[in-house]
Scaffold this active site. Structure first.
Site, mmCIF file in Angstrom:
data_model
loop_
_atom_site.group_PDB
_atom_site.id
_atom_site.type_symbol
_atom_site.label_atom_id
_atom_site.label_comp_id
_atom_site.label_asym_id
_atom_site.label_seq_id
_atom_site.Cartn_x
_atom_site.Cartn_y
_atom_site.Cartn_z
ATOM 1 C CD GLU A 13 -2.633 -0.970 2.621
ATOM 2 O OE1 GLU A 13 -3.814 -0.659 2.597
ATOM 3 O OE2 GLU A 13 -2.002 -1.204 3.668
ATOM 4 C CG ASP A 213 -10.248 -10.982 5.426
ATOM 5 O OD1 ASP A 213 -10.541 -11.349 6.417
ATOM 6 O OD2 ASP A 213 -9.475 -10.100 5.463
HETATM 7 N N1 ADE Z 1 -6.839 -7.525 8.370
HETATM 8 C C1 ADE Z 1 -7.433 -7.953 7.236
HETATM 9 N N2 ADE Z 1 -8.203 -8.996 7.454
HETATM 10 C C2 ADE Z 1 -8.099 -9.291 8.775
HETATM 11 C C3 ADE Z 1 -8.641 -10.283 9.593
HETATM 12 N N3 ADE Z 1 -9.441 -11.211 9.101
HETATM 13 N N4 ADE Z 1 -8.304 -10.267 10.912
HETATM 14 C C4 ADE Z 1 -7.460 -9.333 11.404
HETATM 15 N N5 ADE Z 1 -6.917 -8.374 10.662
HETATM 16 C C5 ADE Z 1 -7.229 -8.348 9.362
#
Ligand code: ADE
Length: 246
Positions: A13, A213
């Site tokens: 990023e 996610d």
């Molecule tokens: N950053 C991106 N996805 C995450 C997740 N599932 N848990 C913790 N930090 C994150």
């Protein structure tokens, strides 16, 4: 000119921002590289937070103590926890809670001992500017083409020293937070720590997270490809639009 810290969680990023930096200079401090220069007409210091609450707090403290930044903005990715918070959406943090902080029975669960607070808020003005930048970025189809229905959300972000990657775990996390009246939109690993440091120093803070996610059983699979293909592009455009609003 006031100096703005731009903290990125991940190198991917940050690359796009460093490439655009005018009159760049690099200073190493506390094992971290800090990039000073101008970006879209603003004096900035770019830094990687590193991962987890302690590492992010160290970076934030160095930015304030050593580089004298007057405001701090965080860009990164997060897992979507709230209903309707989907991959490709963007969450702008209004407040932050540490989901793994539990000093009960001495203090209520999630309360930061000796602060009398469970949440740290972001700066209202910076947060509105970041939200505007996020909305405008999502409207730019060349940036968000993979997620044409992507939405921008404003609300609570939970941070903790865990990558949440299981449906059972994320459901339990959300339910436990909700039981304590924390209606969380997204989970990540740094925001609440940086918010607390900025609170301590009286520095305005705002954070934006692209949802990579759903913190479920496929979270670890979705995460790496998303960072490379989508999150870095979002971060660059959001930061550019935001800096022009300052
Ligand atoms: N950053 C991106 N996805 C995450 C997740 N599932 N848990 C913790 N930090 C994150």
């Amino acid at each position: 000119m006031q100096s703005t810290a731009i903290l990125s969680a991940l190198a991917q990023e940050q690359h796009g921002l460093i490439e655009l930096l005018q009159r760049p200079s690099k200073v190493n401090r506390a094992g971290r590289d800090f990039w000073l220069g101008e970006l879209h007409g603003q004096s900035v210091v770019l830094a990687l937070s590193k991962i987890g609450k302690v590492a992010a707090a160290t970076t934030a403290t160095a930015l304030i103590e050593r580089f004298g930044v007057q405001r701090m903005v965080f860009t990164g990715v997060a897992g979507g926890l709230g209903v309707g918070v989907d991959v490709g959406d963007v969450v702008v943090g209004q407040s932050f809670v540490q989901h793994d902080l539990d000093a009960s029975p001495l203090f209520p669960r999630y309360e930061v001992p000796l602060y009398g607070k469970t949440q740290f808020g972001s700066d209202t003005v910076l947060t509105q500017q970041l939200l505007e930048a996020a909305r405008s970025t999502l409207k730019q189809r060349h940036v968000s083409q993979a997620y044409p229905a992507a939405k921008a959300h404003l609300g609570l972000i939970a941070s903790g020293d865990r990558f949440v990657s299981g449906a059972m775990e994320s459901n339990a996390l959300r339910a436990a937070l909700l039981a304590a009246n924390h209606d969380v939109l997204a989970v990540e690993m740094e925001g609440a720590a940086v918010a607390q440091v900025c609170h301590d120093y009286g520095i305005p803070f705002a954070a934006v997270r692209t949802i990579s996610d759903r913190a479920d059983d496929t979270a670890h699979v979705d995460f790496p490809s998303f960072i490379d293909q989508v999150a870095s592009q979002y971060a660059r455009t959001i930061v550019k639009t935001f800096l022009k609003l300052l």
